[in-house]
Design a protein around this motif. Structure first.
Motif, PDB file in Angstrom:
ATOM      1  N   PRO A  50     -71.928 -73.001  15.159  1.00  0.00           N
ATOM      2  CA  PRO A  50     -71.003 -74.065  14.774  1.00  0.00           C
ATOM      3  C   PRO A  50     -70.413 -74.780  15.988  1.00  0.00           C
ATOM      4  CG  PRO A  50     -70.597 -72.095  13.471  1.00  0.00           C
ATOM      5  CD  PRO A  50     -71.584 -71.711  14.528  1.00  0.00           C
ATOM      6  N   GLN A  51     -70.263 -76.097  15.870  1.00  0.00           N
ATOM      7  CA  GLN A  51     -69.661 -76.965  16.888  1.00  0.00           C
ATOM      8  C   GLN A  51     -70.468 -77.037  18.190  1.00  0.00           C
ATOM      9  OE1 GLN A  51     -65.647 -75.150  17.074  1.00  0.00           O
ATOM     10  NE2 GLN A  51     -64.902 -76.986  16.041  1.00  0.00           N
ATOM     11  N   ASN A 105     -74.461 -79.443  15.728  1.00  0.00           N
ATOM     12  CA  ASN A 105     -74.126 -78.856  14.447  1.00  0.00           C
ATOM     13  C   ASN A 105     -72.862 -79.543  13.942  1.00  0.00           C
ATOM     14  OD1 ASN A 105     -73.368 -77.252  12.286  1.00  0.00           O
ATOM     15  ND2 ASN A 105     -73.722 -75.314  13.333  1.00  0.00           N
ATOM     16  N   SER A 107     -71.001 -78.740  11.494  1.00  0.00           N
ATOM     17  CA  SER A 107     -70.058 -77.841  10.821  1.00  0.00           C
ATOM     18  C   SER A 107     -69.215 -77.059  11.825  1.00  0.00           C
ATOM     19  CB  SER A 107     -70.820 -76.863   9.925  1.00  0.00           C
ATOM     20  OG  SER A 107     -69.948 -75.879   9.381  1.00  0.00           O
ATOM     21  N   ASP A 108     -67.994 -76.764  11.426  1.00  0.00           N
ATOM     22  CA  ASP A 108     -67.102 -75.926  12.234  1.00  0.00           C
ATOM     23  C   ASP A 108     -67.298 -74.445  11.941  1.00  0.00           C
ATOM     24  OD1 ASP A 108     -65.961 -78.193  13.342  1.00  0.00           O
ATOM     25  OD2 ASP A 108     -64.323 -78.264  11.869  1.00  0.00           O
ATOM     26  N   THR A 109     -68.016 -74.130  10.863  1.00  0.00           N
ATOM     27  CA  THR A 109     -68.102 -72.730  10.424  1.00  0.00           C
ATOM     28  C   THR A 109     -69.521 -72.235  10.160  1.00  0.00           C
ATOM     29  OG1 THR A 109     -67.776 -73.432   8.129  1.00  0.00           O
ATOM     30  CG2 THR A 109     -65.802 -72.828   9.391  1.00  0.00           C
TER      31      THR A 109
END
Length: 231
Positions: A50-51, A105, A107-109
């Motif tokens: 993520p990130q 990516n 998404s953070d998760t």
């Protein structure tokens, strides 16, 4: 003739934020027996934290295809394209005379998982191009990429095609091939019985030459395969 390329035998690179398996020689992985096949040069099976992602970098004279299998890619390039590529959609970036891009990516998760595919073009230079489209998950064969962009497909600078095969309700399917051309298959999901004799799992691939038909049979509830038709 069929030459199997097992997922467990692929090259591997783990940079912490990126975990990648290489069907063909790429980066720090080099194997003279696996330098590509026809115009197909790269199939990387990437997982990105993520990130995290690929900072801005350049390419020239390469047809670069991405297929997300989990998550979403945040794409930005020097041609002004700022897009998101969700799971199931195909992206085709023609590097042409030169393009800079980043892929992160979104998404953070959630981990991002995608296939990065490179095909060498049959014409060099020219303006860079960007194409993106969802072709869904229709049963059977769906042509995704062609040299002329026919019937709403993405257009590639090579005498090559990419075909998606999905088997959910049906047990099997047969592709009519040209024995003078070369084919490569990559199992995206599920278990495949190829030509009634070769069992292939997710991540496995196979070079196919001198066959006039290719028979696919699923050995799992769901099967998804990408088939490359190559010169």
């Amino acid at each position: 003739m069929i030459t199997l390329r097992l997922a467990t035998e692929r090259g591997h690179a783990n940079f912490g934020w990126l975990n990648s398996y290489h069907t063909f020689s790429f980066g720090h992985y080099y194997d003279p027996k696996h330098m590509g096949f026809s115009a197909l040069r790269v199939i990387n099976d990437d997982s990105v934290h993520p990130q995290m992602g690929f900072e801005t970098h350049g390419h020239k004279d390469m047809e670069i295809i991405s297929l997300v299998t989990q998550g979403t890619i945040a794409h930005k390039d020097s041609a002004g394209n700022i897009r998101e590529l969700p799971a199931g959609e195909y992206q085709l970036m023609s590097a042409g005379s030169g393009i800079f891009h980043s892929e992160f990516n979104a998404s953070d998760t959630e981990h991002l998982k995608f296939l990065q595919i490179w095909i060498q073009p049959n014409s060099l230079g020219g303006a860079p191009g960007y194409q993106q489209k969802s072709f869904g998950e229709a049963e059977g064969f769906t042509t995704v990429i062609t040299p002329d962009g026919r019937d709403g497909t993405l257009q590639i600078k090579q005498d090559a095609a990419l075909i998606q095969l999905v088997l959910d309700q049906e047990k099997s399917a047969t592709w009519t091939a040209d024995s003078k051309r070369r084919y490569y298959i990559h199992v995206v999901a599920g278990t495949l019985l190829l030509e009634d004799e070769i069992v292939m799992q997710q991540g496995d691939g196979a070079k196919i030459e001198h066959l006039s038909s290719i028979h696919f049979e699923k050995q799992s509830d769901h099967l998804k395969v990408i088939l490359f038709d190559l010169p």
